[in-house]
Motif scaffolding. Structure first.
Motif, PDB file in Angstrom:
ATOM      1  N   ASP A 245       0.854  -1.182  -0.023  1.00  0.00           N
ATOM      2  CA  ASP A 245       0.016  -0.125   0.113  1.00  0.00           C
ATOM      3  C   ASP A 245       0.881   1.201   0.066  1.00  0.00           C
ATOM      4  OD1 ASP A 245      -3.032   1.236   0.681  1.00  0.00           O
ATOM      5  OD2 ASP A 245      -1.168   2.042   2.321  1.00  0.00           O
ATOM      6  N   ASP A 246       0.563   2.268  -0.774  1.00  0.00           N
ATOM      7  CA  ASP A 246       1.213   3.416  -0.870  1.00  0.00           C
ATOM      8  C   ASP A 246       1.484   4.318   0.446  1.00  0.00           C
ATOM      9  OD1 ASP A 246      -1.228   4.651  -1.037  1.00  0.00           O
ATOM     10  OD2 ASP A 246      -0.770   5.536  -3.196  1.00  0.00           O
ATOM     11  N   GLU A 247       0.686   4.205   1.080  1.00  0.00           N
ATOM     12  CA  GLU A 247       0.568   5.039   2.548  1.00  0.00           C
ATOM     13  C   GLU A 247       1.451   4.255   3.298  1.00  0.00           C
ATOM     14  OE1 GLU A 247      -2.050   7.441   5.680  1.00  0.00           O
ATOM     15  OE2 GLU A 247      -2.691   7.323   3.614  1.00  0.00           O
ATOM     16  N   GLU A 248       1.318   3.068   3.405  1.00  0.00           N
ATOM     17  CA  GLU A 248       2.283   2.299   4.494  1.00  0.00           C
ATOM     18  C   GLU A 248       3.704   2.418   3.899  1.00  0.00           C
ATOM     19  OE1 GLU A 248       1.269   0.934   7.001  1.00  0.00           O
ATOM     20  OE2 GLU A 248      -0.706   1.925   6.836  1.00  0.00           O
ATOM     21  N   PHE A 249       4.022   2.433   2.719  1.00  0.00           N
ATOM     22  CA  PHE A 249       5.264   2.473   2.137  1.00  0.00           C
ATOM     23  C   PHE A 249       5.734   3.922   2.338  1.00  0.00           C
ATOM     24  CE2 PHE A 249       7.765   4.100  -1.267  1.00  0.00           C
ATOM     25  CZ  PHE A 249       9.093   3.334  -1.337  1.00  0.00           C
ATOM     26  N   CYS A 250       4.870   4.929   2.217  1.00  0.00           N
ATOM     27  CA  CYS A 250       5.589   6.336   2.646  1.00  0.00           C
ATOM     28  C   CYS A 250       5.670   6.566   4.009  1.00  0.00           C
ATOM     29  CB  CYS A 250       4.539   7.454   1.736  1.00  0.00           C
ATOM     30  SG  CYS A 250       4.396   7.639   0.154  1.00  0.00           S
ATOM     31  N   LYS A 251       4.964   5.847   4.894  1.00  0.00           N
ATOM     32  CA  LYS A 251       5.095   5.977   6.211  1.00  0.00           C
ATOM     33  C   LYS A 251       6.418   5.210   6.761  1.00  0.00           C
ATOM     34  CE  LYS A 251       0.283   6.358   8.030  1.00  0.00           C
ATOM     35  NZ  LYS A 251      -0.843   5.587   8.712  1.00  0.00           N
ATOM     36  N   ARG A 252       6.674   4.206   6.157  1.00  0.00           N
ATOM     37  CA  ARG A 252       7.967   3.637   6.545  1.00  0.00           C
ATOM     38  C   ARG A 252       9.126   4.134   5.764  1.00  0.00           C
ATOM     39  NH1 ARG A 252      10.396  -0.507   3.850  1.00  0.00           N
ATOM     40  NH2 ARG A 252       8.674  -0.837   2.330  1.00  0.00           N
ATOM     41  N   LEU A 253       8.986   4.816   4.577  1.00  0.00           N
ATOM     42  CA  LEU A 253      10.055   5.621   3.935  1.00  0.00           C
ATOM     43  C   LEU A 253      10.395   6.875   5.064  1.00  0.00           C
ATOM     44  CD1 LEU A 253      11.816   5.880   1.314  1.00  0.00           C
ATOM     45  CD2 LEU A 253       9.959   7.490   0.624  1.00  0.00           C
ATOM     46  N   LEU A 254       9.293   7.392   5.454  1.00  0.00           N
ATOM     47  CA  LEU A 254       9.576   8.400   6.394  1.00  0.00           C
ATOM     48  C   LEU A 254      10.478   8.055   7.667  1.00  0.00           C
ATOM     49  CD1 LEU A 254       9.286  11.743   7.105  1.00  0.00           C
ATOM     50  CD2 LEU A 254       7.019  11.078   7.978  1.00  0.00           C
ATOM     51  N   SER A 255       9.768   7.195   8.469  1.00  0.00           N
ATOM     52  CA  SER A 255      10.308   6.634   9.779  1.00  0.00           C
ATOM     53  C   SER A 255      11.687   5.852   9.528  1.00  0.00           C
ATOM     54  CB  SER A 255       9.307   5.608  10.238  1.00  0.00           C
ATOM     55  OG  SER A 255       9.214   4.353   9.561  1.00  0.00           O
ATOM     56  N   GLU A 256      11.892   5.240   8.522  1.00  0.00           N
ATOM     57  CA  GLU A 256      13.149   4.497   8.356  1.00  0.00           C
ATOM     58  C   GLU A 256      14.337   5.376   7.593  1.00  0.00           C
ATOM     59  OE1 GLU A 256      12.587   0.860   6.670  1.00  0.00           O
ATOM     60  OE2 GLU A 256      11.131  -0.005   8.100  1.00  0.00           O
ATOM     61  N   ARG A 257      14.039   6.251   6.835  1.00  0.00           N
ATOM     62  CA  ARG A 257      14.907   6.713   6.027  1.00  0.00           C
ATOM     63  C   ARG A 257      14.708   8.490   5.898  1.00  0.00           C
ATOM     64  NH1 ARG A 257      14.394   1.931   3.531  1.00  0.00           N
ATOM     65  NH2 ARG A 257      16.324   0.973   2.799  1.00  0.00           N
ATOM     66  N   GLY A 258      13.560   8.967   6.607  1.00  0.00           N
ATOM     67  CA  GLY A 258      13.671  10.302   6.571  1.00  0.00           C
ATOM     68  C   GLY A 258      13.472  11.182   5.402  1.00  0.00           C
ATOM     69  N   VAL A 259      12.590  10.386   4.561  1.00  0.00           N
ATOM     70  CA  VAL A 259      12.201  10.766   3.001  1.00  0.00           C
ATOM     71  C   VAL A 259      10.767  11.105   3.136  1.00  0.00           C
ATOM     72  CG1 VAL A 259      12.264  10.612   0.534  1.00  0.00           C
ATOM     73  CG2 VAL A 259      14.091   9.809   1.808  1.00  0.00           C
ATOM     74  N   LEU A 260      10.300  12.269   2.681  1.00  0.00           N
ATOM     75  CA  LEU A 260       8.803  12.478   2.911  1.00  0.00           C
ATOM     76  C   LEU A 260       8.297  12.636   1.565  1.00  0.00           C
ATOM     77  CD1 LEU A 260       6.217  13.199   4.419  1.00  0.00           C
ATOM     78  CD2 LEU A 260       7.015  15.699   4.399  1.00  0.00           C
ATOM     79  N   LEU A 261       7.110  11.718   1.219  1.00  0.00           N
ATOM     80  CA  LEU A 261       6.510  11.827   0.031  1.00  0.00           C
ATOM     81  C   LEU A 261       4.986  11.908   0.542  1.00  0.00           C
ATOM     82  CD1 LEU A 261       7.826   9.039  -2.248  1.00  0.00           C
ATOM     83  CD2 LEU A 261       8.539  11.558  -2.450  1.00  0.00           C
ATOM     84  N   VAL A 262       3.785  12.431  -0.239  1.00  0.00           N
ATOM     85  CA  VAL A 262       2.649  12.423   0.087  1.00  0.00           C
ATOM     86  C   VAL A 262       1.968  11.164  -0.748  1.00  0.00           C
ATOM     87  CG1 VAL A 262       0.356  13.777  -0.068  1.00  0.00           C
ATOM     88  CG2 VAL A 262       2.493  15.030   0.307  1.00  0.00           C
ATOM     89  N   PRO A 263       1.606  10.091   0.009  1.00  0.00           N
ATOM     90  CA  PRO A 263       0.805   8.963  -0.866  1.00  0.00           C
ATOM     91  C   PRO A 263      -0.153   9.229  -1.799  1.00  0.00           C
ATOM     92  CG  PRO A 263       0.838   8.813   1.745  1.00  0.00           C
ATOM     93  CD  PRO A 263       1.306  10.251   1.362  1.00  0.00           C
ATOM     94  N   GLY A 264      -0.202   8.766  -3.038  1.00  0.00           N
ATOM     95  CA  GLY A 264      -1.077   9.103  -3.964  1.00  0.00           C
ATOM     96  C   GLY A 264      -2.562   8.829  -3.404  1.00  0.00           C
ATOM     97  N   SER A 265      -2.632   7.885  -2.641  1.00  0.00           N
ATOM     98  CA  SER A 265      -3.954   7.596  -2.147  1.00  0.00           C
ATOM     99  C   SER A 265      -4.652   8.754  -1.445  1.00  0.00           C
ATOM    100  CB  SER A 265      -3.902   6.446  -1.064  1.00  0.00           C
ATOM    101  OG  SER A 265      -2.894   6.406   0.003  1.00  0.00           O
ATOM    102  N   ARG A 266      -4.189   9.637  -0.766  1.00  0.00           N
ATOM    103  CA  ARG A 266      -4.541  10.875  -0.386  1.00  0.00           C
ATOM    104  C   ARG A 266      -4.934  11.756  -1.445  1.00  0.00           C
ATOM    105  NH1 ARG A 266      -3.888  11.882   5.210  1.00  0.00           N
ATOM    106  NH2 ARG A 266      -3.057   9.625   6.178  1.00  0.00           N
ATOM    107  N   PHE A 267      -4.707  11.448  -2.610  1.00  0.00           N
ATOM    108  CA  PHE A 267      -5.571  12.151  -3.786  1.00  0.00           C
ATOM    109  C   PHE A 267      -6.400  11.180  -4.465  1.00  0.00           C
ATOM    110  CE2 PHE A 267      -1.553  14.250  -3.332  1.00  0.00           C
ATOM    111  CZ  PHE A 267      -1.848  15.643  -3.163  1.00  0.00           C
ATOM    112  N   GLU A 268      -6.697  10.332  -3.664  1.00  0.00           N
ATOM    113  CA  GLU A 268      -7.415   8.961  -4.299  1.00  0.00           C
ATOM    114  C   GLU A 268      -6.662   8.432  -5.602  1.00  0.00           C
ATOM    115  OE1 GLU A 268     -11.685   9.353  -4.070  1.00  0.00           O
ATOM    116  OE2 GLU A 268     -11.421  11.134  -2.671  1.00  0.00           O
ATOM    117  N   LEU A 269      -5.446   8.495  -5.511  1.00  0.00           N
ATOM    118  CA  LEU A 269      -4.683   8.136  -6.632  1.00  0.00           C
ATOM    119  C   LEU A 269      -3.575   6.852  -6.303  1.00  0.00           C
ATOM    120  CD1 LEU A 269      -3.459  11.443  -8.772  1.00  0.00           C
ATOM    121  CD2 LEU A 269      -5.250   9.442  -9.492  1.00  0.00           C
TER     122      LEU A 269
END
Length: 300
Positions: A245-269
């Motif tokens: 899931d893109d949101e889970e990936f983005c959360k993990r990316l932020l917590s593990e590597r400090g990289v912030l992306l906005v998940p596409g699912s937040r735009f329903e994409l």
């Protein structure tokens, strides 16, 4: 703007967010029918909905290069349509509607007497000579913008809205409740920026075009990432081919590597992310390296 705009019809606001809020409050009433480009900046459809309007989406289509289908708009519009909301250039996709498309939107809106609200805060830095503001295309356009994106001065919190006399007068009343007036220092900074906009835009083009090339070169090495390259805009949407899931990936990316992306699912994409690529070059390169590192884990 290419036409002469009456200064009384240009109102300063608290950023483009304030411009959109005041403009929508000035024209939308409970029960109105509103069409909103989608996906887009959420207030363009959530504020009308909050005010009691019926909101329908006019979808951007991936197979059309993330442009909307004008035939779909013809089917969505009603004799009672009050407002059509568009975002040019698009946030989060980064695509630009050309003058021909804007003219067709204006023709459809004119046929039912609807307003067109065009959020132009992501004014493109590429092919600017061909770019048309909706203010130059349609007599019932309401155009919003600010210094935050293309002019890279978000700290000023200065935006503006251009509308006809009737709508401008309504907005003046709403501003008394949402803003009262702009800060003196903010106003001075905004004026200085616009007086020297050519130098500022020259600087920003180097950043946007250079960083887009860096991002494109990185994407070319990634089999799990693709995009429709943004058209001189500082935001973009990347599609991710990942078994998570893109949101889970983005959360993990932020917590593990400090990289912030906005998940596409937040735009329903789903299966993608909004990527702002106009950080300093070293930050961008390091962020992309870490993102690539996280994506590579799926291939182990």
């Amino acid at each position: 703007y290419r036409r002469e705009v009456n200064p009384d019809h240009i109102l300063q606001t608290n950023g483009c967010t304030g411009a959109n809020l005041n403009a929508i409050m000035a024209v939308v009433e409970p029960g109105d029918h509103v069409i909103a480009e989608w996906p887009t900046y959420a207030p363009l459809y959530e504020i009308p909905r909050t005010l009691g309007a019926e909101v329908e989406y006019w979808e951007l289509r991936e197979e059309l290069g993330w442009k909307p289908d004008i035939e779909k708009l013809k089917h969505l519009v009603r004799p009672t349509t009050k407002l059509i909301c568009i975002n040019n250039a698009s946030n989060p996709i980064g695509t630009v509607l050309d003058a021909d498309m804007l003219g067709q939107i204006a023709e459809i809106a004119r046929s039912v007497g609807a307003y067109v609200l065009c959020d132009e805060v992501y004014l493109p830095l590429e092919n600017t000579e061909a770019f048309m503001s909706m203010a130059d295309v349609y007599e019932n356009a309401i155009v919003t913008n600010s210094l935050s994106k293309t002019y890279s001065t978000p700290a000023a919190r200065v935006g503006w809205v251009v509308a006809d006399e009737e709508v401008s007068n309504r907005i003046r009343t709403y501003r008394d409740y949402t803003m009262i007036c702009g800060g003196v220092f903010n106003d001075a900074l905004a004026t200085y920026v616009l007086e020297h906009k050519d130098k500022i835009l020259e600087r920003n083009r180097k950043i946007v075009f250079g960083n887009r090339d860096i991002a494109q070169a990185w994407i070319d090495t990634q089999h799990r990432v693709s995009w429709t390259a943004p058209q001189g805009v500082s935001t973009s949407f990347i599609q991710l081919d990942i078994p998570e899931d893109d949101e889970e990936f983005c959360k993990r990316l932020l917590s593990e590597r400090g990289v912030l992306l906005v998940p596409g699912s937040r735009f329903e994409l789903p299966c993608g992310a909004r990527l702002g690529y106009c950080a300093s070059e070293d930050v961008l390169r390091e962020g992309l390296r870490l993102l690539g590192e996280a994506l590579a884990e799926f291939d182990r």
